[in-house]
Design a protein around this motif. Structure first.
Motif, PDB file in Angstrom:
ATOM      1  N   LYS A   7       0.811  -1.210   0.000  1.00 54.95           N
ATOM      2  CA  LYS A   7       0.000   0.000   0.000  1.00 54.95           C
ATOM      3  C   LYS A   7       0.847   1.264   0.000  1.00 54.95           C
ATOM      4  O   LYS A   7       0.339   2.346  -0.197  1.00 54.95           O
ATOM      5  CB  LYS A   7      -0.924   0.013   1.212  1.00 54.95           C
ATOM      6  N   ILE A   8       2.156   1.141   0.277  1.00 52.25           N
ATOM      7  CA  ILE A   8       3.041   2.313   0.287  1.00 52.25           C
ATOM      8  C   ILE A   8       3.442   2.620  -1.147  1.00 52.25           C
ATOM      9  O   ILE A   8       4.099   1.818  -1.790  1.00 52.25           O
ATOM     10  CB  ILE A   8       4.287   2.046   1.135  1.00 52.25           C
ATOM     11  N   PRO A   9       3.079   3.766  -1.702  1.00 50.87           N
ATOM     12  CA  PRO A   9       3.384   4.065  -3.117  1.00 50.87           C
ATOM     13  C   PRO A   9       4.862   4.346  -3.320  1.00 50.87           C
ATOM     14  O   PRO A   9       5.579   4.738  -2.414  1.00 50.87           O
ATOM     15  CB  PRO A   9       2.538   5.314  -3.409  1.00 50.87           C
ATOM     16  N   HIS A  10       5.299   4.136  -4.569  1.00 48.29           N
ATOM     17  CA  HIS A  10       6.708   4.368  -4.910  1.00 48.29           C
ATOM     18  C   HIS A  10       7.103   5.822  -4.698  1.00 48.29           C
ATOM     19  O   HIS A  10       8.221   6.115  -4.306  1.00 48.29           O
ATOM     20  CB  HIS A  10       6.968   3.979  -6.368  1.00 48.29           C
ATOM     21  N   GLN A  11       6.207   6.747  -4.998  1.00 55.52           N
ATOM     22  CA  GLN A  11       6.565   8.154  -4.899  1.00 55.52           C
ATOM     23  C   GLN A  11       6.985   8.524  -3.484  1.00 55.52           C
ATOM     24  O   GLN A  11       7.939   9.296  -3.279  1.00 55.52           O
ATOM     25  CB  GLN A  11       5.394   9.038  -5.337  1.00 55.52           C
ATOM     26  N   LEU A  12       6.275   7.960  -2.487  1.00 56.30           N
ATOM     27  CA  LEU A  12       6.605   8.295  -1.109  1.00 56.30           C
ATOM     28  C   LEU A  12       7.946   7.692  -0.705  1.00 56.30           C
ATOM     29  O   LEU A  12       8.751   8.328  -0.017  1.00 56.30           O
ATOM     30  CB  LEU A  12       5.499   7.794  -0.172  1.00 56.30           C
ATOM     31  N   LEU A  13       8.192   6.465  -1.147  1.00 56.04           N
ATOM     32  CA  LEU A  13       9.472   5.835  -0.814  1.00 56.04           C
ATOM     33  C   LEU A  13      10.632   6.573  -1.478  1.00 56.04           C
ATOM     34  O   LEU A  13      11.683   6.782  -0.872  1.00 56.04           O
ATOM     35  CB  LEU A  13       9.457   4.376  -1.257  1.00 56.04           C
ATOM     36  N   ASP A  14      10.456   6.973  -2.729  1.00 58.48           N
ATOM     37  CA  ASP A  14      11.528   7.691  -3.427  1.00 58.48           C
ATOM     38  C   ASP A  14      11.789   9.054  -2.798  1.00 58.48           C
ATOM     39  O   ASP A  14      12.925   9.495  -2.699  1.00 58.48           O
ATOM     40  CB  ASP A  14      11.175   7.860  -4.899  1.00 58.48           C
ATOM     41  N   SER A  15      10.730   9.727  -2.380  1.00 60.30           N
ATOM     42  CA  SER A  15      10.941  11.031  -1.745  1.00 60.30           C
ATOM     43  C   SER A  15      11.681  10.886  -0.436  1.00 60.30           C
ATOM     44  O   SER A  15      12.488  11.739  -0.062  1.00 60.30           O
ATOM     45  CB  SER A  15       9.591  11.718  -1.514  1.00 60.30           C
ATOM     46  N   ALA A  16      11.431   9.783   0.273  1.00 56.36           N
ATOM     47  CA  ALA A  16      12.182   9.556   1.510  1.00 56.36           C
ATOM     48  C   ALA A  16      13.639   9.262   1.216  1.00 56.36           C
ATOM     49  O   ALA A  16      14.544   9.716   1.914  1.00 56.36           O
ATOM     50  CB  ALA A  16      11.563   8.387   2.284  1.00 56.36           C
ATOM     51  N   LEU A  17      13.868   8.491   0.155  1.00 57.27           N
ATOM     52  CA  LEU A  17      15.250   8.155  -0.199  1.00 57.27           C
ATOM     53  C   LEU A  17      16.037   9.369  -0.652  1.00 57.27           C
ATOM     54  O   LEU A  17      17.219   9.501  -0.398  1.00 57.27           O
ATOM     55  CB  LEU A  17      15.239   7.096  -1.301  1.00 57.27           C
ATOM     56  N   GLN A  18      15.358  10.284  -1.352  1.00 53.91           N
ATOM     57  CA  GLN A  18      16.023  11.454  -1.897  1.00 53.91           C
ATOM     58  C   GLN A  18      15.983  12.657  -0.962  1.00 53.91           C
ATOM     59  O   GLN A  18      16.309  13.769  -1.378  1.00 53.91           O
ATOM     60  CB  GLN A  18      15.376  11.847  -3.231  1.00 53.91           C
ATOM     61  N   LYS A  19      15.578  12.467   0.266  1.00 56.11           N
ATOM     62  CA  LYS A  19      15.395  13.607   1.154  1.00 56.11           C
ATOM     63  C   LYS A  19      16.683  14.389   1.355  1.00 56.11           C
ATOM     64  O   LYS A  19      16.675  15.610   1.403  1.00 56.11           O
ATOM     65  CB  LYS A  19      14.858  13.115   2.504  1.00 56.11           C
ATOM     66  N   HIS A  20      17.811  13.706   1.499  1.00 55.47           N
ATOM     67  CA  HIS A  20      19.075  14.378   1.771  1.00 55.47           C
ATOM     68  C   HIS A  20      20.047  14.323   0.592  1.00 55.47           C
ATOM     69  O   HIS A  20      21.042  15.023   0.600  1.00 55.47           O
ATOM     70  CB  HIS A  20      19.750  13.756   2.997  1.00 55.47           C
ATOM     71  N   LYS A  21      19.771  13.496  -0.398  1.00 53.48           N
ATOM     72  CA  LYS A  21      20.693  13.376  -1.517  1.00 53.48           C
ATOM     73  C   LYS A  21      20.527  14.531  -2.492  1.00 53.48           C
ATOM     74  O   LYS A  21      19.474  15.139  -2.592  1.00 53.48           O
ATOM     75  CB  LYS A  21      20.469  12.051  -2.249  1.00 53.48           C
ATOM     76  N   ARG A  22      21.601  14.790  -3.239  1.00 52.15           N
ATOM     77  CA  ARG A  22      21.552  15.803  -4.280  1.00 52.15           C
ATOM     78  C   ARG A  22      20.774  15.226  -5.448  1.00 52.15           C
ATOM     79  O   ARG A  22      21.160  14.232  -6.042  1.00 52.15           O
ATOM     80  CB  ARG A  22      22.974  16.170  -4.687  1.00 52.15           C
ATOM     81  N   ALA A  23      19.636  15.836  -5.808  1.00 52.46           N
ATOM     82  CA  ALA A  23      18.754  15.304  -6.836  1.00 52.46           C
ATOM     83  C   ALA A  23      19.421  15.402  -8.207  1.00 52.46           C
ATOM     84  O   ALA A  23      19.936  16.448  -8.585  1.00 52.46           O
ATOM     85  CB  ALA A  23      17.424  16.050  -6.834  1.00 52.46           C
ATOM     86  N   VAL A  24      19.406  14.282  -8.941  1.00 46.71           N
ATOM     87  CA  VAL A  24      19.978  14.261 -10.280  1.00 46.71           C
ATOM     88  C   VAL A  24      19.120  15.121 -11.202  1.00 46.71           C
ATOM     89  O   VAL A  24      17.904  15.003 -11.236  1.00 46.71           O
ATOM     90  CB  VAL A  24      20.055  12.818 -10.806  1.00 46.71           C
ATOM     91  N   GLY A  25      19.776  15.984 -11.963  1.00 50.28           N
ATOM     92  CA  GLY A  25      19.063  16.857 -12.869  1.00 50.28           C
ATOM     93  C   GLY A  25      18.453  18.077 -12.218  1.00 50.28           C
ATOM     94  O   GLY A  25      17.837  18.896 -12.906  1.00 50.28           O
ATOM     95  N   GLN A  26      18.623  18.226 -10.927  1.00 53.38           N
ATOM     96  CA  GLN A  26      18.026  19.357 -10.221  1.00 53.38           C
ATOM     97  C   GLN A  26      19.112  20.179  -9.545  1.00 53.38           C
ATOM     98  O   GLN A  26      19.636  21.107 -10.114  1.00 53.38           O
ATOM     99  CB  GLN A  26      16.992  18.851  -9.196  1.00 53.38           C
TER     100      GLN A  26
END
Length: 782
Positions: A271-290
């Motif tokens: 039930k946990i969507p991918h978008q939420l998991l990815d946002s948690a993973l990218q919380k502190h990382k430097r976003a690629v392309g951003q």
């Protein structure tokens, strides 16, 4: 597949020693070979996908969900978002923090019931998530609970042998009775962080690739309220994630009992969507392309292009600490402080400043002399001092024909000079006949026409303080006879003073007091014979042990750093990169620090220290090469070429992530406008546009080679690999061409080249550029 209990009991202690050592060394060597192979491939973006690592990254995303905030109801109701995320092998070994020893195994049905209820508990409590307490707050809570630590320890000891409660069969409101030793959840759950239990139960992962062993596996079992179920082996802690960020909080401490689950279905976790998991993973990382620029320009990304494969690539990219940015900035600050402390600062402004002082001149007249210096807009050292420190200056890097022609004019004047002796016996100095007063002084010149030839019929000379007849070291005898040309005379280290009186008119050039010696001044190797007072006023280098300017290598003296290997042949090629650590002044340094702290540091978080060092040094050296070719007589200091190379990395990031953006042309245009403005600003006389241009070009090429990238399919990946090879070849070819133009086929006169670097709006607007050397002799100016 059932769990093999016999394998789980084996430890290193049960294996034969010799066999164990050989197996361990073989495994270590195999792991090292695989690590080196995959590291080199991953560095250039050629690594192959490993299907065994898919569960690791999927579980990693689930572990990072603990950083999420409050979730919307529509996300909690999605049941098919995470299909296939957790494999059966991962589901068999799940740690239960509430297991206790003494229980017995039961069927897997009760375990499924417990996990299903736990998933319901997780979903119901996700809405009430809050951020974890800060370190200070947790420290204060820990100090506050020290007094009751002993009591809680006794309570936990009393739980041994008591039936445990399945994690899914209770809520967060179950109390603990100290008097009756009733059940109470672990401390992290009572502290208010309900997600800690969920993370520890569901998101532990196996890390077999690191060679960890499942040692000392216990087969104690536990039993829930609703029934018994088998136990699983203890799972080692997961390996640290890539990057330098602090890992998530560790799982709850394990208890001796371990649960084994066979064939459990984790539908509730889907039930946990991918978008939420990815946002948690990218919380502190430097976003690629951003990055910081992407956030500033509000770039938007197409969700349909960010597929599961792209997300996996993003997850596998390292999050680097910007070591190179910190190091190069620190070195630049230290060098600037040292240079200002030793050499001081030049007059501040955009024009020139004149200094006046009364000094004694070589003709022994006391005169008021003026000295003109160029101002420094940046609040820093003078041009001559920057050259001495290692700034870019072509005459110090190669033999320059223009400069050599100008210096030969000085040599020709010195060849016709002679010793001018004061009639009152107050002193003498080497000078031309036009400067020697015929009333107060005697111009002692060897000449056949005047009936006064020198020793061995010489016509060149005399020289104040030197004569081949009175020099003991080196002696002038065959085959080491001193030539007739005085500009080729060696320095006499030991003189046999002739026995004559001061009133004698013979050999006065040897008996008089020499008051003028060579003084190197300026930035073009000029030399004059003058007094020390005058030399200090014009900030020159005085040589009181020499007698002729031809005996001094003024250009090597002005260039400083390491002396030329051969006299008269400049070879200081290292100025191409030493100038990257110098700055023209304080304002220049501040601009560099701001740029490197915000832009370069952000890019290095994505690319890493090694890659960014290649871009920084490669583009900076290329920019200095171009500046040395087209502006050979301009003194340049600072990493402007390197900074434009870093700006080029931002363009490469847009090109490599083109498919991701909703409006890629807008993202490119927003980068292009400020860069064009910087090139227009480079038309002012205080900037080096040639270094900017070639630094940007080489930055694009080198960034295509070394910057990490995302591949949107197999065709896109092949296309980018081909682009890497082409960029590398073009970079090497351009480097060779620049070196040929600098050393083999130099550009001597390029009047049009200055217009790209400075537009002369007025007659003296670009005066400080010094684009050419067209001067007469300076030997007799003083």
């Amino acid at each position: 597949m059932a769990y093999n209990r016999q394998e789980s009991r084996m430890t290193t202690a049960s294996a034969p020693p010799g066999r164990m050592d050989s197996q361990q060394s073989t495994r270590k060597m195999d792991r090292f070979k695989r690590y080196m192979k995959t590291s080199v491939a991953d560095f250039f973006g050629l690594g192959e996908d490993d299907p065994t690592k898919a569960p690791r990254w999927d579980n990693r995303r689930m572990r990072y969900r603990g950083h999420l905030g409050k979730l919307k109801d529509e996300y909690l109701k999605q049941d098919d978002e995470l299909d296939g995320m957790i494999s059966t092998a991962d589901a068999r070994m799940i740690r239960d923090p509430f297991r206790v020893p003494g229980g017995r195994a039961s069927d897997s049905t009760s375990m499924r019931t417990a996990l299903s209820s736990t998933s319901t508990f997780a979903n119901s409590n996700l809405k009430q998530r809050r951020r974890k307490d800060s370190v200070m707050k947790m420290t204060m809570k820990g100090l506050a609970t020290l007094a009751g630590a002993k009591k809680k320890f006794k309570a936990k000891q009393s739980l041994k042998g008591v039936r445990s409660i399945a994690p899914g069969s209770f809520g967060a409101d179950i109390p603990f009775d100290d008097e009756t030793n009733g059940y109470m959840p672990p401390t992290p759950l009572t502290g208010g962080d309900d997600s800690s239990l969920i993370d520890d139960v569901f998101y532990d992962e196996l890390e077999y690739e690191f060679g960890d062993k499942l040692d000392n596996i216990k087969e104690e079992s536990t039993r829930s309220r609703d029934g018994s179920f088998p136990t699983a082996p203890t799972i080692p802690d997961s390996a640290p994630s890539k990057g330098w960020r602090r890992p998530p909080p560790p799982a709850l401490p394990d208890t001796p009992a371990v649960d084994v689950v066979d064939g459990i279905d984790f539908k509730a976790l889907k039930k946990i969507p991918h978008q939420l998991l990815d946002s948690a993973l990218q919380k502190h990382k430097r976003a690629v392309g951003q990055g910081i620029i992407g956030k500033f320009f509000h770039r938007s990304v197409r969700s349909d292009k960010v597929t599961r494969d792209v997300k996996k690539q993003i997850d596998e990219m390292d999050d680097h600490r910007p070591y190179f940015t910190y190091w190069v900035t620190f070195v630049q600050i230290v060098i600037f402080i040292v240079s200002v402390s030793v050499y001081g600062i030049a007059p501040i402004g955009i024009d020139t400043t004149d200094y006046y002082e009364t000094v004694t001149m070589p003709n022994l007249a006391i005169q008021r002399v003026a000295h003109r210096e160029r101002d420094n807009l940046w609040l820093g050292p003078r041009q001559a001092d920057l050259i001495h420190l290692g700034a870019k200056y072509t005459p110090c890097m190669r033999f320059d024909e223009n400069l050599n022609d100008a210096l030969q004019l000085d040599v020709a004047e010195e060849r016709n000079s002679a010793c001018c002796v004061r009639n009152d016996g107050s002193g003498c100095a080497q000078m031309t006949k036009s400067r020697c007063s015929s009333i107060l002084s005697t111009f002692e010149k060897w000449s056949y026409a005047d009936g006064n030839p020198g020793p061995d019929n010489r016509t060149s000379g005399t020289v104040c303080g030197q004569d081949p007849r009175y020099c003991a070291k080196p002696v002038s005898v065959e085959p080491f006879l001193w030539p007739d040309d005085i500009t080729k005379w060696p320095v006499c280290e030991e003189v046999n003073t002739p026995n004559v009186s001061l009133a004698s008119t013979e050999i006065q050039h040897m008996s008089c007091e020499v008051v003028g010696h060579p003084c190197c001044h300026g930035i073009q190797g000029e030399c004059i014979i003058t007094t020390r007072e005058h030399c200090d006023l014009i900030r020159g280098y005085y040589h009181d042990d020499k007698f002729l300017c031809s005996q001094v290598d003024c250009l090597s003296q002005i260039c400083g750093m390491i002396t030329f290997y051969n006299k008269g042949l400049p070879d200081q090629v290292y100025r191409l990169w030493t100038s990257l650590f110098l700055h023209g002044g304080l304002f220049h340094l501040i601009i560099t620090i701001i740029f490197q702290w915000f832009i370069m540091r952000d890019v290095e978080k994505l690319s890493g220290a090694i890659r960014i060092a290649f871009v920084y040094l490669g583009s900076g050296i290329a920019g200095n090469l171009a500046s040395s070719i087209f502006l050979p007589y301009q003194v340049e200091a600072g990493p402007s070429g390197s900074q434009f190379g870093i700006l080029a990395c931002l363009f490469v990031e847009v090109f490599q992530s083109w498919q991701m953006y909703k409006r890629p042309f807008v993202a490119l245009l927003r980068l292009l406008i400020p860069v064009l403005f910087l090139f227009i600003l480079g038309l002012l006389p205080w900037f080096d546009n040639w270094a900017h241009l070639f630094g940007f070009i080489f930055g694009l090429l080198i960034a295509f080679v070394f910057m990490p990238y995302l591949s949107f399919g197999k065709f896109d990946r092949k296309r980018k690999i081909i682009g890497i090879v082409i960029s590398l070849c073009v970079t090497l070819i351009l480097y060779v061409l620049l070196i040929i133009l600098l050393y083999i086929i130099p550009i001597r006169d390029c009047e049009a080249c200055q217009y790209f670097n400075c537009i002369p709006f007025t007659s003296d607007f670009c005066e400080n550029m010094g684009v050419s050397i067209k001067r007469n002799s300076t030997y007799s100016n003083f």
